[in-house]
Design a protein around this motif. Structure first.
Motif, short mmCIF file in Angstrom:
data_model
loop_
_atom_site.label_atom_id
_atom_site.label_comp_id
_atom_site.label_asym_id
_atom_site.label_seq_id
_atom_site.Cartn_x
_atom_site.Cartn_y
_atom_site.Cartn_z
N VAL A 151 0.83 -1.21 0.00
CA VAL A 151 0.00 0.00 0.00
C VAL A 151 0.86 1.26 0.00
CG1 VAL A 151 -0.25 0.33 2.50
CG2 VAL A 151 -2.14 0.95 0.98
N GLY A 152 2.11 1.13 0.44
CA GLY A 152 3.00 2.29 0.49
C GLY A 152 3.52 2.61 1.88
N LYS A 153 3.54 1.62 2.77
CA LYS A 153 3.95 1.86 4.15
C LYS A 153 5.40 2.32 4.26
CE LYS A 153 2.90 -2.19 5.54
NZ LYS A 153 2.53 -2.57 4.14
N SER A 154 6.30 1.64 3.54
CA SER A 154 7.72 2.00 3.63
C SER A 154 7.96 3.42 3.11
CB SER A 154 8.57 1.01 2.82
OG SER A 154 8.46 -0.29 3.38
N THR A 155 7.28 3.76 2.03
CA THR A 155 7.38 5.13 1.49
C THR A 155 6.83 6.13 2.50
OG1 THR A 155 7.14 4.30 -0.76
CG2 THR A 155 6.67 6.64 -0.40
N PHE A 156 5.75 5.77 3.16
CA PHE A 156 5.12 6.64 4.15
C PHE A 156 6.04 6.83 5.36
CE2 PHE A 156 2.04 7.77 7.46
CZ PHE A 156 1.28 8.73 6.81
N VAL A 157 6.71 5.77 5.78
CA VAL A 157 7.66 5.87 6.90
C VAL A 157 8.78 6.85 6.55
CG1 VAL A 157 9.42 4.61 8.21
CG2 VAL A 157 7.17 3.60 7.89
N LYS A 158 9.30 6.77 5.34
CA LYS A 158 10.36 7.70 4.92
C LYS A 158 9.85 9.14 4.92
CE LYS A 158 12.65 4.24 2.01
NZ LYS A 158 12.91 3.82 0.61
N LEU A 159 8.63 9.32 4.48
CA LEU A 159 8.03 10.66 4.47
C LEU A 159 7.87 11.19 5.89
CD1 LEU A 159 6.68 13.02 3.02
CD2 LEU A 159 4.56 11.66 2.93
N LEU A 160 7.43 10.34 6.81
CA LEU A 160 7.33 10.74 8.22
C LEU A 160 8.70 11.14 8.76
CD1 LEU A 160 4.95 8.06 9.82
CD2 LEU A 160 4.42 10.46 9.40
N GLY A 161 9.73 10.37 8.39
CA GLY A 161 11.07 10.66 8.87
C GLY A 161 11.59 12.01 8.41
N ARG A 162 11.25 12.38 7.17
CA ARG A 162 11.67 13.69 6.65
C ARG A 162 10.87 14.82 7.30
NH1 ARG A 162 11.36 11.05 1.55
NH2 ARG A 162 9.50 12.27 1.00
N THR A 163 9.60 14.58 7.55
CA THR A 163 8.72 15.63 8.08
C THR A 163 8.88 15.81 9.58
OG1 THR A 163 7.12 14.97 6.36
CG2 THR A 163 6.34 16.45 8.09
N PHE A 164 9.06 14.69 10.29
CA PHE A 164 9.16 14.72 11.75
C PHE A 164 10.45 14.00 12.17
CE2 PHE A 164 4.62 14.28 10.54
CZ PHE A 164 4.15 15.52 10.96
N PRO A 165 11.61 14.61 11.94
CA PRO A 165 12.88 13.93 12.21
C PRO A 165 13.10 13.57 13.67
CG PRO A 165 13.22 16.27 11.72
CD PRO A 165 11.79 15.98 11.39
N GLU A 166 12.35 14.20 14.57
CA GLU A 166 12.51 13.90 16.00
C GLU A 166 11.74 12.65 16.42
OE1 GLU A 166 8.88 16.58 15.72
OE2 GLU A 166 10.77 16.25 14.66
N TRP A 167 10.89 12.14 15.57
CA TRP A 167 10.11 10.94 15.89
C TRP A 167 10.98 9.69 15.77
CZ3 TRP A 167 4.56 11.36 13.33
CH2 TRP A 167 3.92 12.50 13.85
N HIS A 168 10.59 8.64 16.51
CA HIS A 168 11.29 7.36 16.44
C HIS A 168 10.45 6.41 15.59
CE1 HIS A 168 13.82 4.02 17.53
NE2 HIS A 168 12.79 3.36 18.04
N LEU A 169 10.99 6.00 14.44
CA LEU A 169 10.25 5.17 13.49
C LEU A 169 10.84 3.77 13.46
CD1 LEU A 169 10.11 7.83 10.62
CD2 LEU A 169 8.41 7.43 12.42
N VAL A 170 9.98 2.78 13.57
CA VAL A 170 10.42 1.38 13.61
C VAL A 170 9.85 0.67 12.39
CG1 VAL A 170 10.45 -0.77 14.92
CG2 VAL A 170 10.44 1.43 16.12
N THR A 171 10.72 0.24 11.49
CA THR A 171 10.27 -0.40 10.26
C THR A 171 9.94 -1.87 10.49
OG1 THR A 171 12.55 -0.86 9.61
CG2 THR A 171 11.57 1.17 8.78
N GLU A 172 9.15 -2.41 9.57
CA GLU A 172 8.76 -3.82 9.65
C GLU A 172 9.99 -4.69 9.45
OE1 GLU A 172 4.76 -6.15 8.27
OE2 GLU A 172 5.75 -4.91 6.77
N PRO A 173 10.16 -5.76 10.26
CA PRO A 173 11.40 -6.56 10.20
C PRO A 173 11.40 -7.59 9.07
CG PRO A 173 9.98 -7.38 11.94
CD PRO A 173 9.29 -6.16 11.38
N VAL A 174 11.16 -7.14 7.85
CA VAL A 174 11.08 -8.04 6.71
C VAL A 174 12.40 -8.80 6.51
CG1 VAL A 174 10.75 -8.19 4.20
CG2 VAL A 174 9.32 -6.65 5.56
#
Length: 261
Positions: free
Chosen positions: A18-41
Motif C-alpha cells: 500500500v506504500g507503508k515504507s514510502t510513508f515511513v520515509k516521508l514521516l522521517g523527513r517531516t518529523f525527524p525527531e520521531w522514532h520510526l520502527v520499520t517492519e522486520p522483513v
C-alpha cells in the motif's frame, strides 16, 4: 493517564504494497525527531539458527517469507508466530536516549502485534491455511502475552493507509519483491476486507479493551504520493493534527518549567 513526557505510540497499518515504507520515509523527513520502527522483513527473509554465522551452510538459514507464500498451509503457523514475536520485540524496545530528551516523544511502528492477529493470522485461518487447533493456540498465547505486558505494548492510535487492492497490486508489481511474485488480487482483496472490518467498520471481535477504544486516522493513499509534494503535505498535515489530538486526550501536558508549577 501516562506520565508527562511519555511517548505517544502509533502503528501504521495497511495492505501489502500500500506504500507503508514510502510513508515511513516521508514521516522521517517531516518529523525527524520521531522514532520510526520499520517492519522486520529482512529478519523473515533470513531466519538464522542460533550460534551460526554468515559463512555457515545454507541449511542454517531460512527465507520464511518465501516459504509461507510457497506453502501457506505448511508454514502459516510458523510464520505468524515468528512475525508476531519480532513485532513484539520491537514494541518492547526501551526508548532511545535521544527520544527520552524529547519533550513530546512519538514512536511509530510499521504494523503491530494487533494487525498480526486481526488481519493476517485471522485471514490465514479463514482461508484454511491455519487449522482450528493452530488458530486456537495462536490466539491463546497472543492474548496471554499481551494481557501480561499491558501498557508496555499498548498503542494510542493507528494510521491506516487505505487504497484499493488493485492499486496495491500495481505497486507490488512495481517493487518486484521476489517472494511476492505469486501474490494474486484475491489475496489483497481479502486483506483489504480484514483491514476494513477491523479499523473502519469495527466489526472484528477484538480481545483488548484499549484496542477497542484506540483512535484511527484513515488516510487515502490511492494517489501515488511518493513524488507528489502537494499530496504529501495534505497527508502530513492530517497526521500532525491527529497526533496533537491524541496527545491532548491520552497524555498530560508537561508543565512550563518557568511557570513555577
Amino acid at each position: 493517564m501516562r506520565r508527562c513526557g511519555a511517548a505517544l505510540r502509533l502503528a501504521i497499518e495497511g495492505n501489502i504494497a500500500v506504500g507503508k515504507s514510502t510513508f515511513v520515509k516521508l514521516l522521517g523527513r517531516t518529523f525527524p525527531e520521531w522514532h520510526l520502527v520499520t517492519e522486520p522483513v529482512a529478519q523473515w527473509q533470513k531466519v538464522q539458527a542460533p550460534g551460526t554465522k554468515e559463512a555457515s551452510s545454507p541449511q542454517s538459514f531460512g527465507n520464511l517469507l518465501q516459504m509461507i507464500y510457497q506453502e501457506p498451509s505448511r508454514w502459516s503457523y510458523t510464520f505468524q508466530t515468528y512475525s508476531c514475536m519480532s513485532r513484539l520485540k520491537a514494541q518492547l524496545e526501551p526508548l532511545a536516549e535521544r527520544l527520552l530528551k524529547t519533550p513530546e516523544p512519538v514512536q511509530v511502528f510499521e504494523r503491530s502485534v494487533y494487525s498480526d492477529r486481526y488481519v493476517f493470522a485471522k485471514n490465514l485461518f479463514e482461508a484454511g491455511h491455519l487449522n482450528p487447533l493452530e488458530w486456537t493456540i495462536y490466539q491463546d498465547w497472543h492474548t496471554f502475552l499481551l494481557q501480561e505486558l499491558g501498557d508496555r505494548v499498548a498503542l494510542h492510535g493507528f494510521l491506516y493507509l487505505q487504497a484499493a487492492p488493485e492499486k496495491c497490486l500495481e505497486r507490488l508489481h512495481r517493487r518486484a519483491r521476489s517472494e511476492e511474485k505469486g501474490v494474486q488480487l484475491d489475496y489483497l482483496q481479502q486483506l483489504h476486507a480484514q483491514h476494513e472490518s477491523w479499523l473502519v467498520e469495527k466489526t472484528t471481535e477484538v480481545h483488548f479493551a484499549n484496542l477497542r477504544s484506540a483512535s484511527v486516522l484513515v488516510l487515502d493513499v490511492n494517489q501515488d504520493f511518493e513524488r507528489d509534494a502537494a499530496v504529501q503535505d495534505v497527508l502530513m498535515t492530517k497526521v500532525e493534527a491527529f497526533v496533537k489530538m491524541l496527545r491532548s486526550e491520552a497524555l498530560p501536558s508537561c508543565p512550563n518549567p518557568h511557570s513555577g508549577v
